[in-house]
Write a protein that holds these residues in place. Structure first.
Motif, mmCIF file in Angstrom:
data_model
loop_
_atom_site.group_PDB
_atom_site.id
_atom_site.type_symbol
_atom_site.label_atom_id
_atom_site.label_comp_id
_atom_site.label_asym_id
_atom_site.label_seq_id
_atom_site.Cartn_x
_atom_site.Cartn_y
_atom_site.Cartn_z
ATOM 1 N N ASN A 24 2.404 46.149 48.897
ATOM 2 C CA ASN A 24 1.514 47.184 48.387
ATOM 3 C C ASN A 24 1.709 48.466 49.206
ATOM 4 O O ASN A 24 1.410 48.492 50.404
ATOM 5 C CB ASN A 24 0.068 46.695 48.471
ATOM 6 C CG ASN A 24 -0.910 47.674 47.843
ATOM 7 O OD1 ASN A 24 -0.725 48.886 47.920
ATOM 8 N ND2 ASN A 24 -1.949 47.142 47.226
ATOM 9 N N ASP A 45 0.066 51.164 49.273
ATOM 10 C CA ASP A 45 -1.184 51.698 49.824
ATOM 11 C C ASP A 45 -1.527 51.015 51.139
ATOM 12 O O ASP A 45 -2.026 51.661 52.075
ATOM 13 C CB ASP A 45 -2.328 51.520 48.824
ATOM 14 C CG ASP A 45 -2.189 52.428 47.606
ATOM 15 O OD1 ASP A 45 -1.566 53.505 47.750
ATOM 16 O OD2 ASP A 45 -2.686 52.066 46.529
ATOM 17 N N GLN A 46 -1.263 49.723 51.226
ATOM 18 C CA GLN A 46 -1.533 49.005 52.466
ATOM 19 C C GLN A 46 -0.573 49.448 53.571
ATOM 20 O O GLN A 46 -0.977 49.600 54.732
ATOM 21 C CB GLN A 46 -1.400 47.498 52.241
ATOM 22 C CG GLN A 46 -1.893 46.665 53.422
ATOM 23 C CD GLN A 46 -1.772 45.181 53.164
ATOM 24 O OE1 GLN A 46 -0.676 44.656 53.044
ATOM 25 N NE2 GLN A 46 -2.905 44.496 53.068
ATOM 26 N N LYS A 86 0.814 52.429 53.760
ATOM 27 C CA LYS A 86 0.342 53.761 54.151
ATOM 28 C C LYS A 86 -0.843 53.656 55.096
ATOM 29 O O LYS A 86 -0.942 54.395 56.091
ATOM 30 C CB LYS A 86 -0.057 54.558 52.906
ATOM 31 C CG LYS A 86 1.096 55.092 52.076
ATOM 32 C CD LYS A 86 0.567 55.884 50.887
ATOM 33 C CE LYS A 86 1.692 56.448 50.036
ATOM 34 N NZ LYS A 86 1.175 57.180 48.848
ATOM 35 N N GLU A 87 -1.777 52.751 54.777
ATOM 36 C CA GLU A 87 -2.966 52.585 55.614
ATOM 37 C C GLU A 87 -2.571 52.163 57.028
ATOM 38 O O GLU A 87 -3.145 52.644 58.014
ATOM 39 C CB GLU A 87 -3.907 51.547 55.002
ATOM 40 C CG GLU A 87 -5.202 51.385 55.774
ATOM 41 C CD GLU A 87 -6.144 50.375 55.155
ATOM 42 O OE1 GLU A 87 -7.249 50.187 55.704
ATOM 43 O OE2 GLU A 87 -5.773 49.758 54.123
#
Length: 211
Positions: free
Chosen positions: A82, A84-85, A87-88
Motif C-alpha cells: 500500500n 499510502d502506508q 508514505k506514512e
C-alpha cells in the motif's frame, strides 16, 4: 553495533537474528508490538520494525522512537505494498523500507549503510565521547560518570542541536517513571559540573540541548 528487531514471523525473526549475529551484531529480537514497546528504550544504533505485528504496530513504534531520538536509524519491513502506508512510514521518519519477501542479504546491505559511523564524538576542544565504550574524556583523561549521567549525555548527543524535553529524559533515563523538574535539573547540574565545559544549554520551553 546493537540492533533492535521486531518481526512477528518466528522463522523470519530467527533467520534475521542468526544472520546478524554471524556478522557480529548484537541483536535483541521481539515478536509482539507491546513487548517491543516495553523494551524499546535502550542503547540501540539501529531499529528494524515490521509494520503489521500484534498489539502495537511498527508505525506507532517508529513514531515513538523518533520522538525520543530523531537521529535514530529505522528500517521498516512489510508485506504490504500500500503506497499510502509506505508514505506514512517515510513521513514518520523511517530511513529505509524493504518489502517482503526479501533476501536476507539485501537487508544486510541496507544495514551496512548505517555501520560506517565515527565512534568519536567531539563535543568541545579536548572534550570527546567514545560511543563504543561509552566513555567521556577531557584532555585524554576519562571523566567518571554515573549511569544516569552517562545516559543523559548519550541522549543529548543522539539529539545534537535538538531540544531534549523532560518527558524524553523520563522515557530514556528513568524508564518512563515520572520525575520532578527539580530532579531532572539536579541531574543536568551534576553532569555540567563534571564536564566543566559549557556545552549543555537550556531551552526556553523546558528542555536541554548541546550544539
Amino acid at each position: 553495533m546493537k540492533i533492535f528487531l521486531l518481526e512477528d514471523d518466528y522463522s523470519l525473526n530467527e533467520s534475521i537474528k542468526e544472520m546478524l549475529e554471524t556478522e557480529n551484531f548484537i541483536v535483541d529480537s521481539f515478536y509482539e508490538g507491546d513487548v517491543a514497546y516495553e523494551n524499546i528504550i535502550g542503547d540501540y544504533e539501529l531499529y528494524i520494525f515490521d509494520i503489521n505485528v500484534p498489539n502495537i504496530d511498527g508505525l506507532y513504534l517508529l513514531e515513538h522512537i523518533k520522538n525520543i531520538n530523531p537521529n535514530s536509524k529505522v528500517i521498516m519491513i512489510s508485506a504490504n505494498i500500500n503506497i499510502d502506508q509506505i508514505k506514512e512510514a517515510y513521513l514518520k521518519g523511517c530511513d529505509d523500507y524493504i518489502k517482503k519477501p526479501f533476501d536476507i542479504e539485501e537487508l544486510l546491505l541496507k544495514i551496512n549503510k548505517y555501520t560506517q559511523k565515527p565512534h568519536i564524538i567531539i563535543l568541545d576542544e579536548n572534550l570527546y565521547f567514545n560511543k563504543n565504550d561509552k566513555k567521556l574524556f577531557l584532555n585524554n583523561i576519562e571523566i567518571e560518570l554515573t549511569k544516569n549521567e552517562r545516559n543523559l549525555l548519550i541522549l543529548l548527543i543522539n539529539n545534537k542541536s535538538n531540544k531534549v524535553s523532560h518527558s524524553q529524559i523520563e522515557d530514556y533515563i528513568y524508564d518512563r517513571v515520572s520525575k520532578s523538574s527539580d530532579a531532572i535539573r539536579s541531574l543536568v547540574k551534576r553532569l555540567r559540573r563534571k564536564i566543566t565545559k559549557d556545552i549543555i544549554f537550556n531551552s526556553l520551553d523546558e528542555g536541554y540541548y548541546i550544539k
